[in-house]
Each structure stands twice: as C-alpha cells, then as structure tokens.
Design a protein around this motif. Structure first.
Motif, PDB file in Angstrom:
ATOM      1  N   SER A 184      10.469  -9.444   3.029  1.00 41.25           N
ATOM      2  CA  SER A 184      10.433 -10.855   2.658  1.00 41.25           C
ATOM      3  C   SER A 184       9.758 -11.636   3.776  1.00 41.25           C
ATOM      4  O   SER A 184       9.854 -11.287   4.942  1.00 41.25           O
ATOM      5  CB  SER A 184      11.826 -11.416   2.383  1.00 41.25           C
ATOM      6  N   LYS A 185       9.072 -12.663   3.374  1.00 42.18           N
ATOM      7  CA  LYS A 185       8.391 -13.570   4.300  1.00 42.18           C
ATOM      8  C   LYS A 185       8.557 -14.968   3.738  1.00 42.18           C
ATOM      9  O   LYS A 185       8.250 -15.215   2.573  1.00 42.18           O
ATOM     10  CB  LYS A 185       6.915 -13.182   4.408  1.00 42.18           C
ATOM     11  N   ARG A 186       9.071 -15.878   4.564  1.00 45.82           N
ATOM     12  CA  ARG A 186       9.320 -17.259   4.146  1.00 45.82           C
ATOM     13  C   ARG A 186      10.160 -17.331   2.867  1.00 45.82           C
ATOM     14  O   ARG A 186       9.914 -18.149   1.984  1.00 45.82           O
ATOM     15  CB  ARG A 186       8.013 -18.015   3.975  1.00 45.82           C
ATOM     16  N   GLY A 187      11.121 -16.414   2.747  1.00 39.98           N
ATOM     17  CA  GLY A 187      12.032 -16.416   1.612  1.00 39.98           C
ATOM     18  C   GLY A 187      11.468 -15.828   0.332  1.00 39.98           C
ATOM     19  O   GLY A 187      12.136 -15.834  -0.692  1.00 39.98           O
ATOM     20  N   ILE A 188      10.253 -15.289   0.374  1.00 41.73           N
ATOM     21  CA  ILE A 188       9.636 -14.672  -0.807  1.00 41.73           C
ATOM     22  C   ILE A 188       9.627 -13.160  -0.616  1.00 41.73           C
ATOM     23  O   ILE A 188       9.250 -12.663   0.444  1.00 41.73           O
ATOM     24  CB  ILE A 188       8.196 -15.197  -1.011  1.00 41.73           C
ATOM     25  N   ASP A 189      10.051 -12.421  -1.643  1.00 43.56           N
ATOM     26  CA  ASP A 189      10.064 -10.961  -1.575  1.00 43.56           C
ATOM     27  C   ASP A 189       8.724 -10.394  -2.029  1.00 43.56           C
ATOM     28  O   ASP A 189       8.173 -10.803  -3.059  1.00 43.56           O
ATOM     29  CB  ASP A 189      11.172 -10.391  -2.460  1.00 43.56           C
ATOM     30  N   TYR A 190       8.240  -9.418  -1.235  1.00 44.70           N
ATOM     31  CA  TYR A 190       6.991  -8.714  -1.525  1.00 44.70           C
ATOM     32  C   TYR A 190       7.256  -7.220  -1.435  1.00 44.70           C
ATOM     33  O   TYR A 190       8.207  -6.792  -0.788  1.00 44.70           O
ATOM     34  CB  TYR A 190       5.913  -9.046  -0.483  1.00 44.70           C
ATOM     35  N   ARG A 191       6.374  -6.448  -2.049  1.00 39.23           N
ATOM     36  CA  ARG A 191       6.379  -5.022  -1.781  1.00 39.23           C
ATOM     37  C   ARG A 191       4.940  -4.519  -1.814  1.00 39.23           C
ATOM     38  O   ARG A 191       4.143  -4.925  -2.656  1.00 39.23           O
ATOM     39  CB  ARG A 191       7.300  -4.241  -2.705  1.00 39.23           C
ATOM     40  N   ILE A 192       4.651  -3.663  -0.849  1.00 40.20           N
ATOM     41  CA  ILE A 192       3.338  -3.046  -0.751  1.00 40.20           C
ATOM     42  C   ILE A 192       3.531  -1.549  -0.994  1.00 40.20           C
ATOM     43  O   ILE A 192       4.427  -0.935  -0.409  1.00 40.20           O
ATOM     44  CB  ILE A 192       2.659  -3.318   0.622  1.00 40.20           C
ATOM     45  N   THR A 193       2.731  -1.013  -1.897  1.00 38.14           N
ATOM     46  CA  THR A 193       2.765   0.409  -2.202  1.00 38.14           C
ATOM     47  C   THR A 193       1.404   0.984  -1.868  1.00 38.14           C
ATOM     48  O   THR A 193       0.382   0.452  -2.311  1.00 38.14           O
ATOM     49  CB  THR A 193       3.079   0.643  -3.697  1.00 38.14           C
ATOM     50  N   LYS A 194       1.401   2.052  -1.071  1.00 37.95           N
ATOM     51  CA  LYS A 194       0.143   2.710  -0.725  1.00 37.95           C
ATOM     52  C   LYS A 194       0.256   4.203  -0.950  1.00 37.95           C
ATOM     53  O   LYS A 194       1.296   4.807  -0.707  1.00 37.95           O
ATOM     54  CB  LYS A 194      -0.248   2.454   0.734  1.00 37.95           C
ATOM     55  N   ARG A 195      -0.852   4.749  -1.419  1.00 35.65           N
ATOM     56  CA  ARG A 195      -0.989   6.199  -1.567  1.00 35.65           C
ATOM     57  C   ARG A 195      -2.263   6.569  -0.839  1.00 35.65           C
ATOM     58  O   ARG A 195      -3.311   5.941  -1.054  1.00 35.65           O
ATOM     59  CB  ARG A 195      -1.058   6.581  -3.038  1.00 35.65           C
ATOM     60  N   PHE A 196      -2.177   7.577   0.009  1.00 41.00           N
ATOM     61  CA  PHE A 196      -3.300   8.004   0.823  1.00 41.00           C
ATOM     62  C   PHE A 196      -3.816   9.369   0.353  1.00 41.00           C
ATOM     63  O   PHE A 196      -3.178  10.041  -0.425  1.00 41.00           O
ATOM     64  CB  PHE A 196      -2.873   8.110   2.297  1.00 41.00           C
ATOM     65  N   ILE A 197      -4.977   9.755   0.823  1.00 42.66           N
ATOM     66  CA  ILE A 197      -5.633  11.051   0.644  1.00 42.66           C
ATOM     67  C   ILE A 197      -6.297  11.178  -0.723  1.00 42.66           C
ATOM     68  O   ILE A 197      -7.507  11.139  -0.824  1.00 42.66           O
ATOM     69  CB  ILE A 197      -4.703  12.263   0.903  1.00 42.66           C
ATOM     70  N   SER A 198      -5.529  11.373  -1.800  1.00 42.30           N
ATOM     71  CA  SER A 198      -6.123  11.478  -3.136  1.00 42.30           C
ATOM     72  C   SER A 198      -5.560  10.367  -4.014  1.00 42.30           C
ATOM     73  O   SER A 198      -4.428   9.938  -3.819  1.00 42.30           O
ATOM     74  CB  SER A 198      -5.842  12.851  -3.756  1.00 42.30           C
ATOM     75  N   ASN A 199      -6.373   9.918  -4.985  1.00 43.39           N
ATOM     76  CA  ASN A 199      -5.976   8.780  -5.823  1.00 43.39           C
ATOM     77  C   ASN A 199      -5.467   7.637  -4.951  1.00 43.39           C
ATOM     78  O   ASN A 199      -4.406   7.060  -5.212  1.00 43.39           O
ATOM     79  CB  ASN A 199      -4.917   9.179  -6.854  1.00 43.39           C
ATOM     80  N   ARG A 200      -6.216   7.320  -3.897  1.00 37.89           N
ATOM     81  CA  ARG A 200      -5.821   6.296  -2.925  1.00 37.89           C
ATOM     82  C   ARG A 200      -5.637   4.945  -3.614  1.00 37.89           C
ATOM     83  O   ARG A 200      -6.512   4.507  -4.357  1.00 37.89           O
ATOM     84  CB  ARG A 200      -6.861   6.210  -1.816  1.00 37.89           C
TER      85      ARG A 200
END
Length: 158
Positions: A83-99
C-alpha cells in the motif's frame, strides 16, 4: 507523515530459487521479524522485494537466471501486495519465459489492472521511488530509499 509510507502486505513466490512450490507470506503493518535456521529462504524472501520492484520483467541478467529452481526450467514468478498513501497495489512479475509485469490497484474490493509490461515496471518505480536500470542488473544506487532498507549483511554501500 503517515500517508507517504509504503507498506508491504504480502509476498507470493513460485519457482523462485529454493521456493519451487508456491509460498505466500503476509506481513503486519507494524514490526516484522524473519527468523529461522540458515538456508530456509529468509534472504531470498527479502531479496524478492528488491528484484520485483527494481528489475525489469524483461531482464535476462545472471541474477534473474539464478532464480530458476535448480534442475528445472520453471520460470520465476512473484506477486507483491503493498500500500502507498492508503491505496493497495499489487505487482506481479514473471521472468525468463512468457515474461510479464502487471500492476493492479484495489478498487471497491476488486483488483483492476492499471499497467502492463514496461509501463507496469515504470509505474511501480514511480510509486516506490528509485529508478530502473537501462540495462543489466539493478544496482543499489537505483533503489531510492530501498538502499537503507535492503543491505547485504556486512556490506554497507550507502
């Protein structure tokens, strides 16, 4: 000021170094202590923050290749909820293949995509501070305030 802080809420890892099977760790908004015997993944868990936040999803660095579980060709995948400034976020990353890189924001209890690919990588950096490397591995000077939070044991670099 309380509204400016960033809070890491969850880390989900799959095919990430020694975490071949999925693992999800939830954090308190207060003090969190990771403890346990050597080689159970404490450093790997913390390093996943730096890697996901400060490494492009398209990176083919030695560091990213080293995340592939030994004896497999399984692509490393991570999701960090914060969360940043009271807002929820999510980051999803996949590396190597199907990045992939997908940034979402929680709106009325539903996750909505707000950026994908290079745009998601850049938007995360805007939210947390720092900058992405133009090429190669992320370096401490790119980590913004992360320089103070994620130091390799015995190796201060600030």
């Amino acid at each position: 000021e309380g509204g400016i802080k960033m809070i890491v809420k969850k880390i989900y890892l799959e095919n990430w170094a020694l975490f071949r099977d999925p693992i999800e760790v939830e954090f308190s908004e207060k003090l969190n202590i990771l403890y346990g015997p050597n080689d159970i993944g404490k450093s790997t868990l913390i390093d996943s923050l730096r890697t996901v936040f400060f490494t492009k999803h398209t990176s083919q660095s030695e560091k990213i290749r080293s995340l592939v579980p030994w004896g497999s060709d399984l692509p490393p995948r991570a999701r960090i909820t914060f969360s940043k400034r009271g807002i929820d976020y999510r980051i999803t990353k996949r590396f190597i293949s199907n990045r992939t890189s997908v940034l979402e924001r929680l709106v009325e209890k539903k996750w909505q995509r707000i950026a994908e690919g290079d745009s998601a990588d850049k938007k995360v950096i805007e939210l947390i501070g720092g900058r992405l490397p133009t090429r190669g591995e992320t370096k401490p000077e790119f980590w913004g305030i992360g320089q103070a939070l994620w130091m390799v044991q015995g190796e201060p670099f600030i």
